[in-house]
Design an enzyme around this catalytic site. Structure first.
Site, PDB file in Angstrom:
ATOM      1  CB  ILE A 128      30.722  26.636  -6.953  1.00 32.52           C
ATOM      2  CG1 ILE A 128      31.463  24.739  -6.720  1.00 32.52           C
ATOM      3  CG2 ILE A 128      32.316  27.142  -7.856  1.00 32.52           C
ATOM      4  CD1 ILE A 128      31.827  24.454  -7.788  1.00 32.52           C
ATOM      5  CG  ASP A 129      25.502  28.144  -4.780  1.00 37.53           C
ATOM      6  OD1 ASP A 129      26.150  29.284  -3.908  1.00 37.53           O
ATOM      7  OD2 ASP A 129      25.546  29.142  -5.815  1.00 37.53           O
ATOM      8  CE  LYS A 130      23.008  19.805  -1.037  1.00 40.75           C
ATOM      9  NZ  LYS A 130      22.413  19.676   0.360  1.00 40.75           N
ATOM     10  CB  THR A 132      27.366  24.779  -8.963  1.00 45.39           C
ATOM     11  OG1 THR A 132      26.571  25.882  -8.747  1.00 45.39           O
ATOM     12  CG2 THR A 132      28.194  25.162  -9.356  1.00 45.39           C
ATOM     13  NE  ARG A 229      21.976  29.653  -7.965  1.00 45.82           N
ATOM     14  CZ  ARG A 229      21.529  28.705  -6.138  1.00 45.82           C
ATOM     15  NH1 ARG A 229      22.563  28.667  -5.986  1.00 45.82           N
ATOM     16  NH2 ARG A 229      20.536  28.586  -5.654  1.00 45.82           N
TER      17      ARG A 229
END
Length: 297
Positions: A128-130, A132, A229
């Protein structure tokens, strides 16, 4: 093949997993040949029937070190872990960022992690993104990794996120089915595009409405980069706090998008039983919701 198109532009469009800057470096080093001859001019125009050869150099050998970084482990056994990643932590090392990642923390905690994704991403099945927060599954051995990766491929893993978006969504629930690929105008972003893209499906339902904002649950059927997103931006409801896809002016001084991986369910790779885990919203998320309840309801 497209006629009279710049070599670097053509390859960056054709090879979605390579950035234009990386391709340009290959050109400068003579690693790309056209009809057997090295081409060192990135603006070189290609022609129909040109044969392009690309030599990918061996990746730099890196030594990733274990670091004593606290990590919240929700579940652990001999085959896997489920961790609750905080906002602001990168999942795995990358050029220019080799320390302070979840992988560094896992290497300190675990003696064994799967090797399928190499030295940079040991144990990492998905990410998952930084900015998130939320749940991730981590494989301790290659057999577990293969089984979990296959479940991802089959779309059988239950992944639900909580997100706060701009605007009021009128529908109670909906499905966004729109292909995602690199944004042709900005290679650092993803976008809904038809060319060089992959199918992407996000289901959502409204949890609560505020004046100008909506709290939703989003369920991933596919797992493309920045999927939630991008999809929410596509329907004109970008995530609050999103520095990439949201408005340039952020009202609440947030450190990143309001997106939390709350639910993660999968079949255990060795036991075959279905397991599901939940992670509560982090404090910064609940505080913002409380503020919206007090001021915007």
């Amino acid at each position: 093949m497209d006629e009279e198109k710049r070599l670097d532009l053509y390859l960056s469009d054709a090879l979605a997993d390579m950035s234009r800057s990386f391709i340009q470096k290959l050109i400068e080093k003579g690693k790309i040949k056209i009809n057997g001859k090295p081409i060192k001019i990135k603006k070189h125009k290609i022609k129909a029937n040109d044969v392009i050869e690309i030599e990918i150099p061996e990746p730099e050998r890196l030594k990733i070190e274990a670091e004593n970084i606290p990590v919240e482990i929700i579940y652990e056994d001999d085959d896997l872990l489920v961790v609750n990643k905080p906002q602001g932590m990168v999942v795995h090392p990358a050029p220019g960022n080799y320390q302070g990642t979840l992988v560094n923390a896992l290497m300190y905690h675990c003696k064994n992690l799967s090797s399928i994704n190499g030295v940079i991403r040991p144990g990492i099945v998905h990410r998952i993104d930084k900015d998130t927060s939320g749940l991730l599954m981590v494989a301790k051995n290659d057999q577990a990794h293969k089984c979990l990766a296959e479940q991802l491929k089959e779309h059988s893993i239950n992944r639900k996120y909580i997100a706060l978006v701009y605007g009021n969504i009128k529908e109670e629930k909906g499905t966004i089915q729109a292909p995602i690929g690199r944004d042709p105008n900005n290679r650092l972003k993803m976008a809904v595009v038809e060319r060089n893209s992959k199918d992407a499906i996000t289901h959502f339902r409204v949890l609560k409405r505020f004046k100008g904002y909506t709290l939703i649950e989003a369920k991933l059927e596919t797992g493309r980069t920045h999927q939630i997103r991008v999809h929410m931006t596509y329907i004109n409801h970008p995530l609050v706090g999103d520095p990439v896809y949201g408005p340039s002016k952020q009202k609440f001084r947030l450190k990143g998008q309001m997106l939390h991986a709350k639910t993660l369910g999968f079949r255990h790779p060795a036991k075959g039983t279905f397991m599901e885990f939940q992670a509560d919203l982090p404090d910064y998320f609940t505080k913002l919701i409380k503020m919206l309840e007090d001021k915007y309801m």
